[in-house]
Motif scaffolding. Structure first.
Motif, PDB file in Angstrom:
ATOM      1  N   HIS A 198      17.500  20.270  24.883  1.00 33.96           N
ATOM      2  CA  HIS A 198      16.832  21.092  23.876  1.00 33.96           C
ATOM      3  C   HIS A 198      16.448  22.434  24.485  1.00 33.96           C
ATOM      4  O   HIS A 198      16.025  22.503  25.643  1.00 33.96           O
ATOM      5  CB  HIS A 198      15.564  20.409  23.355  1.00 33.96           C
ATOM      6  N   ALA A 199      16.581  23.487  23.703  1.00 29.78           N
ATOM      7  CA  ALA A 199      16.153  24.817  24.143  1.00 29.78           C
ATOM      8  C   ALA A 199      14.755  25.107  23.601  1.00 29.78           C
ATOM      9  O   ALA A 199      14.107  24.254  22.992  1.00 29.78           O
ATOM     10  CB  ALA A 199      17.152  25.879  23.694  1.00 29.78           C
ATOM     11  N   LYS A 200      14.267  26.327  23.813  1.00 32.62           N
ATOM     12  CA  LYS A 200      12.927  26.720  23.370  1.00 32.62           C
ATOM     13  C   LYS A 200      12.808  26.604  21.851  1.00 32.62           C
ATOM     14  O   LYS A 200      13.773  26.865  21.152  1.00 32.62           O
ATOM     15  CB  LYS A 200      12.650  28.154  23.799  1.00 32.62           C
ATOM     16  N   PRO A 201      11.652  26.152  21.379  1.00 25.96           N
ATOM     17  CA  PRO A 201      10.371  26.050  22.067  1.00 25.96           C
ATOM     18  C   PRO A 201      10.133  24.759  22.847  1.00 25.96           C
ATOM     19  O   PRO A 201       9.017  24.531  23.311  1.00 25.96           O
ATOM     20  CB  PRO A 201       9.364  26.174  20.918  1.00 25.96           C
ATOM     21  N   ASP A 202      11.135  23.901  23.006  1.00 20.53           N
ATOM     22  CA  ASP A 202      10.991  22.757  23.904  1.00 20.53           C
ATOM     23  C   ASP A 202      10.924  23.269  25.340  1.00 20.53           C
ATOM     24  O   ASP A 202      11.491  24.326  25.655  1.00 20.53           O
ATOM     25  CB  ASP A 202      12.158  21.792  23.729  1.00 20.53           C
ATOM     26  N   PRO A 203      10.311  22.538  26.246  1.00 15.56           N
ATOM     27  CA  PRO A 203      10.126  23.029  27.612  1.00 15.56           C
ATOM     28  C   PRO A 203      11.290  22.746  28.549  1.00 15.56           C
ATOM     29  O   PRO A 203      11.227  23.090  29.733  1.00 15.56           O
ATOM     30  CB  PRO A 203       8.874  22.274  28.070  1.00 15.56           C
ATOM     31  N   ASP A 204      12.367  22.130  28.042  1.00 12.22           N
ATOM     32  CA  ASP A 204      13.440  21.628  28.904  1.00 12.22           C
ATOM     33  C   ASP A 204      14.005  22.690  29.853  1.00 12.22           C
ATOM     34  O   ASP A 204      14.288  22.410  31.025  1.00 12.22           O
ATOM     35  CB  ASP A 204      14.584  21.077  28.051  1.00 12.22           C
ATOM     36  N   LEU A 205      14.222  23.916  29.354  1.00 13.43           N
ATOM     37  CA  LEU A 205      14.818  24.965  30.179  1.00 13.43           C
ATOM     38  C   LEU A 205      13.940  25.282  31.390  1.00 13.43           C
ATOM     39  O   LEU A 205      14.446  25.396  32.516  1.00 13.43           O
ATOM     40  CB  LEU A 205      15.025  26.239  29.352  1.00 13.43           C
ATOM     41  N   PHE A 206      12.646  25.416  31.172  1.00 14.05           N
ATOM     42  CA  PHE A 206      11.756  25.758  32.275  1.00 14.05           C
ATOM     43  C   PHE A 206      11.565  24.592  33.234  1.00 14.05           C
ATOM     44  O   PHE A 206      11.467  24.788  34.451  1.00 14.05           O
ATOM     45  CB  PHE A 206      10.414  26.250  31.734  1.00 14.05           C
TER      46      PHE A 206
END
Length: 230
Positions: free
Chosen positions: A147-155
């Motif tokens: 999942h990308a933003k606004p989920d936190p997965d990328l960070f």
């Protein structure tokens, strides 16, 4: 995993578009082309409000506003048209003031940093070239997470690649979606005005500090815990 001992401050996790690269409005215009190709007509300011989300969530949000239902196949087509349109605007894209200098400074003082973008690797390629980012840099794109933003997965993925705790990191972004993702990751959020969101909006979304652009952040790094090396 704990941060390396030689670091002189927290790790930095950067958004890309509107944070390091002056590309938000090119994305807005590219999305307008894509949406109009799909029969969805919206004012550019409404499109801008959703920039920073993943492409799928972006289309869902705008579809909700217009009442135009979009199938999974149509959403994929719209994202493809957006990518093609953005490629035509790419010659207008520039690094934001101080972006390259900020990354160079963090590297020089041994602060770990990474870039985490909701864009896909191919669309981010030119921006990374403009920043002079080397092959050894940690880059996390939409292709690499569920999942990308606004989920936190990328960070979270970016922090893991750096070998640091995301809760001990600083997330730098220009949109409320970046800061929402930062809060969900329990990271410290820093807002930049260079993507078009207002100071109040960024602060309400959880920004500890808000700066004009990367150059302004570079001048105030001491405010976010970066110490000069002895």
């Amino acid at each position: 995993m704990k941060r390396k001992a030689e670091s002189s401050g927290p790790a930095f996790l950067f958004d890309l578009d509107g944070t390091l690269i002056d590309s938000v409005y090119q994305h807005v215009l590219a999305w307008r082309e894509a949406l109009e190709a799909g029969g969805i007509r919206l004012a550019v300011w409404r499109i801008h409000r959703q920039i920073g989300m993943s492409g799928g969530l972006f289309i869902n949000a705008l579809s909700r506003e217009t009442g135009h239902r979009v199938s999974a196949e149509e959403a994929e087509r719209l994202q493809r048209i957006h990518a093609e349109a953005f490629a035509r605007y790419a010659s207008q894209v520039r690094p934001l003031p101080g972006a390259r200098e900020l990354l160079e400074h963090l590297t020089r003082v041994r602060i770990p940093w990474a870039i985490a973008t909701s864009g896909r690797r191919e669309s981010a390629r030119l921006s990374l070239e403009l920043l002079g980012v080397g092959a050894d840099a940690v880059i996390i794109t939409r292709d690499q997470v569920r999942h990308a933003k606004p989920d936190p997965d990328l960070f979270i993925a970016a922090a893991e690649r750096l070998g640091v705790d995301v809760a001990d990191s600083v997330v730098v972004g220009d949109s409320v979606w970046d800061l929402l993702a930062a809060r969900r990751a329990r990271a410290l959020g820093i807002g930049l005005l260079s993507g078009g969101y207002g100071r109040d909006e960024l602060e309400r979304a959880g920004a500890y500090r808000v700066y004009d652009d990367p150059a302004d952040l570079l001048r105030h790094l001491d405010e976010v815990g970066v110490r000069a090396l002895d």
